[in-house]
Scaffold this active site. Sequence first.
Site, PDB file in Angstrom:
ATOM      1  CE  LYS A   1      -1.249  -4.053  -1.609  1.00  0.00           C
ATOM      2  NZ  LYS A   1      -0.887  -2.661  -1.881  1.00  0.00           N
TER       3      LYS A   1
ATOM      4  CE  LYS B   1       7.149   3.645  -1.402  1.00  0.00           C
ATOM      5  NZ  LYS B   1       6.895   2.273  -0.946  1.00  0.00           N
TER       6      LYS B   1
ATOM      7  CB  SER C   1       6.216  -5.565  -0.130  1.00  0.00           C
ATOM      8  OG  SER C   1       7.332  -5.124  -0.867  1.00  0.00           O
TER       9      SER C   1
ATOM     10  CB  ALA D   1      -0.099   1.025   0.097  1.00  0.00           C
ATOM     11  N   GLY D   2       1.876   3.094  -1.312  1.00  0.00           N
ATOM     12  CA  GLY D   2       3.165   3.249  -1.980  1.00  0.00           C
ATOM     13  C   GLY D   2       3.255   4.477  -2.854  1.00  0.00           C
TER      14      GLY D   2
ATOM     15  CG  ASN E   1       2.659  -4.653   2.532  1.00  0.00           C
ATOM     16  OD1 ASN E   1       2.507  -5.760   2.002  1.00  0.00           O
ATOM     17  ND2 ASN E   1       3.418  -3.714   2.002  1.00  0.00           N
TER      18      ASN E   1
ATOM     19  CG  PHE F   1       8.520  -1.541   3.111  1.00  0.00           C
ATOM     20  CD1 PHE F   1       7.630  -1.580   2.047  1.00  0.00           C
ATOM     21  CD2 PHE F   1       8.440  -2.542   4.084  1.00  0.00           C
ATOM     22  CE1 PHE F   1       6.675  -2.595   1.950  1.00  0.00           C
ATOM     23  CE2 PHE F   1       7.491  -3.557   4.002  1.00  0.00           C
ATOM     24  CZ  PHE F   1       6.615  -3.581   2.929  1.00  0.00           C
TER      25      PHE F   1
ATOM     26  CG  ASN G   1       7.759  -1.207  -6.698  1.00  0.00           C
ATOM     27  OD1 ASN G   1       8.284  -1.220  -5.590  1.00  0.00           O
ATOM     28  ND2 ASN G   1       6.564  -1.763  -6.916  1.00  0.00           N
TER      29      ASN G   1
ATOM     30  N   GLY H   1       0.277  -3.264 -12.758  1.00  0.00           N
ATOM     31  CA  GLY H   1      -0.359  -2.776 -13.986  1.00  0.00           C
ATOM     32  C   GLY H   1      -1.110  -3.863 -14.720  1.00  0.00           C
TER      33      GLY H   1
ATOM     34  CG  ASN I   1      10.170  -4.783  -3.947  1.00  0.00           C
ATOM     35  OD1 ASN I   1      10.677  -5.572  -4.741  1.00  0.00           O
ATOM     36  ND2 ASN I   1       9.123  -4.028  -4.242  1.00  0.00           N
ATOM     37  CB  THR I   2      10.834  -6.154   2.845  1.00  0.00           C
ATOM     38  OG1 THR I   2      10.636  -4.755   2.635  1.00  0.00           O
ATOM     39  CG2 THR I   2      11.443  -6.376   4.216  1.00  0.00           C
TER      40      THR I   2
ATOM     41  CB  THR J   1      -3.019  -9.110  -5.369  1.00  0.00           C
ATOM     42  OG1 THR J   1      -2.706  -8.578  -6.679  1.00  0.00           O
ATOM     43  CG2 THR J   1      -4.050 -10.187  -5.496  1.00  0.00           C
ATOM     44  CG  ASN J   2       1.881  -5.791  -2.559  1.00  0.00           C
ATOM     45  OD1 ASN J   2       2.415  -5.068  -3.410  1.00  0.00           O
ATOM     46  ND2 ASN J   2       2.032  -5.593  -1.268  1.00  0.00           N
TER      47      ASN J   2
ATOM     48  CG  MET K   1       9.429   1.655  -4.649  1.00  0.00           C
ATOM     49  SD  MET K   1      10.377   2.690  -5.753  1.00  0.00           S
ATOM     50  CE  MET K   1      10.377   4.238  -4.884  1.00  0.00           C
TER      51      MET K   1
ATOM     52  CG  ASN L   1       0.279  -0.767   3.378  1.00  0.00           C
ATOM     53  OD1 ASN L   1       1.328  -1.224   3.824  1.00  0.00           O
ATOM     54  ND2 ASN L   1      -0.398  -1.359   2.403  1.00  0.00           N
TER      55      ASN L   1
HETATM   56  C1  FMN Z   1       6.291   2.143  -7.028  1.00  0.00           C
HETATM   57  C2  FMN Z   1       5.329   1.322  -6.229  1.00  0.00           C
HETATM   58  C3  FMN Z   1       5.437   1.291  -4.854  1.00  0.00           C
HETATM   59  C4  FMN Z   1       4.561   0.531  -4.084  1.00  0.00           C
HETATM   60  N1  FMN Z   1       4.695   0.521  -2.738  1.00  0.00           N
HETATM   61  C5  FMN Z   1       3.821  -0.205  -1.984  1.00  0.00           C
HETATM   62  C6  FMN Z   1       3.918  -0.187  -0.574  1.00  0.00           C
HETATM   63  O1  FMN Z   1       4.751   0.503   0.013  1.00  0.00           O
HETATM   64  N2  FMN Z   1       3.048  -0.953   0.125  1.00  0.00           N
HETATM   65  C7  FMN Z   1       2.076  -1.715  -0.481  1.00  0.00           C
HETATM   66  O2  FMN Z   1       1.292  -2.380   0.197  1.00  0.00           O
HETATM   67  N3  FMN Z   1       1.955  -1.722  -1.832  1.00  0.00           N
HETATM   68  C8  FMN Z   1       2.807  -0.999  -2.576  1.00  0.00           C
HETATM   69  N4  FMN Z   1       2.688  -1.005  -3.942  1.00  0.00           N
HETATM   70  C9  FMN Z   1       1.658  -1.872  -4.560  1.00  0.00           C
HETATM   71  C10 FMN Z   1       0.399  -1.083  -4.936  1.00  0.00           C
HETATM   72  O3  FMN Z   1      -0.227  -0.526  -3.798  1.00  0.00           O
HETATM   73  C11 FMN Z   1      -0.603  -1.985  -5.671  1.00  0.00           C
HETATM   74  O4  FMN Z   1      -1.096  -2.950  -4.774  1.00  0.00           O
HETATM   75  C12 FMN Z   1       0.013  -2.694  -6.872  1.00  0.00           C
HETATM   76  O5  FMN Z   1       0.847  -1.817  -7.592  1.00  0.00           O
HETATM   77  C13 FMN Z   1      -1.051  -3.254  -7.822  1.00  0.00           C
HETATM   78  O6  FMN Z   1      -1.892  -2.227  -8.316  1.00  0.00           O
HETATM   79  P1  FMN Z   1      -1.685  -1.541  -9.755  1.00  0.00           P
HETATM   80  O7  FMN Z   1      -1.577  -2.631 -10.775  1.00  0.00           O
HETATM   81  O8  FMN Z   1      -2.895  -0.661  -9.910  1.00  0.00           O
HETATM   82  O9  FMN Z   1      -0.430  -0.739  -9.663  1.00  0.00           O
HETATM   83  C14 FMN Z   1       3.542  -0.235  -4.725  1.00  0.00           C
HETATM   84  C15 FMN Z   1       3.433  -0.195  -6.116  1.00  0.00           C
HETATM   85  C16 FMN Z   1       4.290   0.568  -6.867  1.00  0.00           C
HETATM   86  C17 FMN Z   1       4.148   0.597  -8.368  1.00  0.00           C
END
Ligand code: FMN
Length: 346
Positions: free
Chosen positions: A221, A70, A183, A66-67, A180, A119, A115, A275, A185-186, A249-250, A117, A147
């Site tokens: 999540k 979006k 996150s 997700a994200g 979700n 939402f 990030n 990452g 960020n909210t 995970t997130n 962001m 999501n």
């Molecule tokens: C720029 C950005 C925006 C994201 N936005 C969301 C989101 O809106 N909702 C959500 O559940 N996860 C969001 N994520 C989390 C990712 O879906 C993922 O769970 C997380 O980045 C871990 O995976 P990764 O290490 O492969 O990036 C976001 C991640 C990034 C980098």
Amino acid sequence: MYKFIRDILFQFDPENVHHFSMNAFQYACKIPFFKKIIQQQYCIEHPSLEKNVFGLHFKNPVGLGAGFDKNALYLNELEALGFGFVEIGTVTPKSQQGNDQPRLFRLPKDKALINRMGFNNDGVETIAARLYNRKSTINSPLIIGGNIGKNKTTPNDEAWKDYVICFSGLFDAVDYFVVNVSSPNTPGLRELQEKDSLKKILSELQNINHSKNKKKPLLLKIAPDLSQEQLDDIVDLSVEIKLDGLVATNTTIDRSGLLTPESRIQTIGAGGLSGKPLQQRSKEVVQYLYQQTHQQIPIIASGGIFTGADAKEQLNAGASLIQVWTGFIYEGPGIVKNICKALIID
Ligand SMILES: Cc1cc2nc3c(=O)[nH]c(=O)nc-3n(C[C@H](O)[C@H](O)[C@H](O)COP(=O)(O)O)c2cc1C
């Protein structure tokens, strides 16, 4: 080849690059045969990649987290890159701008992103209309996850209503749902991971779900920063509410062990880290949930998956499916094919 393009793209603002690349790719896919060539190049099919999880058939276990998309704008293009499924959102009832820019940062030394962001999205009505329109014009087997989250201005004690609005609005437009509450960020969102708040949200959604002719798989999540006690609560609740799956995970708020200088981390400020640095913790959470749920609840692993070896580790830890996000940025459009190639059993 992608490494060369990536080095150029990494010279520019991450969020602008994200929109520019996806729009350019979408535009290119309108050129006759271009999309076909991309599909031939990047899609890989093999019976051993196919999976049936929570009643859905996945052509391969590699999804996009997700994200990334979006607003459900790039589903056809992402399908051409071979993804087995794409999770749109986080979608909130009303459209919102998200936090001020800049709000997305690269940490190349750590193969990571930060990030905040917040939402940013077009809101449930617009996104649902876009999905219904796509459904009525093309016949695509791509599995789409919805999501869902709450608007920034909605107080936590009314948050369940936001989840209900998004769940109802997207019900016929997506194949499965992810709640979700994780996150960073909210403000206050992660407090909804506490048992009582979570129970209220999930039981309201399951009530609607059970009133439908055909239920939609409902997943939760979670954050990687939960304590063992909180994870145990999630496990109990998942069984009680009969959740169909968990996404682990997130992003994390932890900043330990990074190679990026501390001064840079300080300058970037708040946000969720994703990452490589997240990989180990995410795997631990997957493993713990798999054991504690007695392998009864399917898990989607998300966090630091870049290669076939990473994917295998998460699947061996108990995941049924995996998602990439940051890995897609660092590894490029071949990531799904490369992971799938490593997962094929002849
Ligand atoms: C720029 C950005 C925006 C994201 N936005 C969301 C989101 O809106 N909702 C959500 O559940 N996860 C969001 N994520 C989390 C990712 O879906 C993922 O769970 C997380 O980045 C871990 O995976 P990764 O290490 O492969 O990036 C976001 C991640 C990034 C980098």
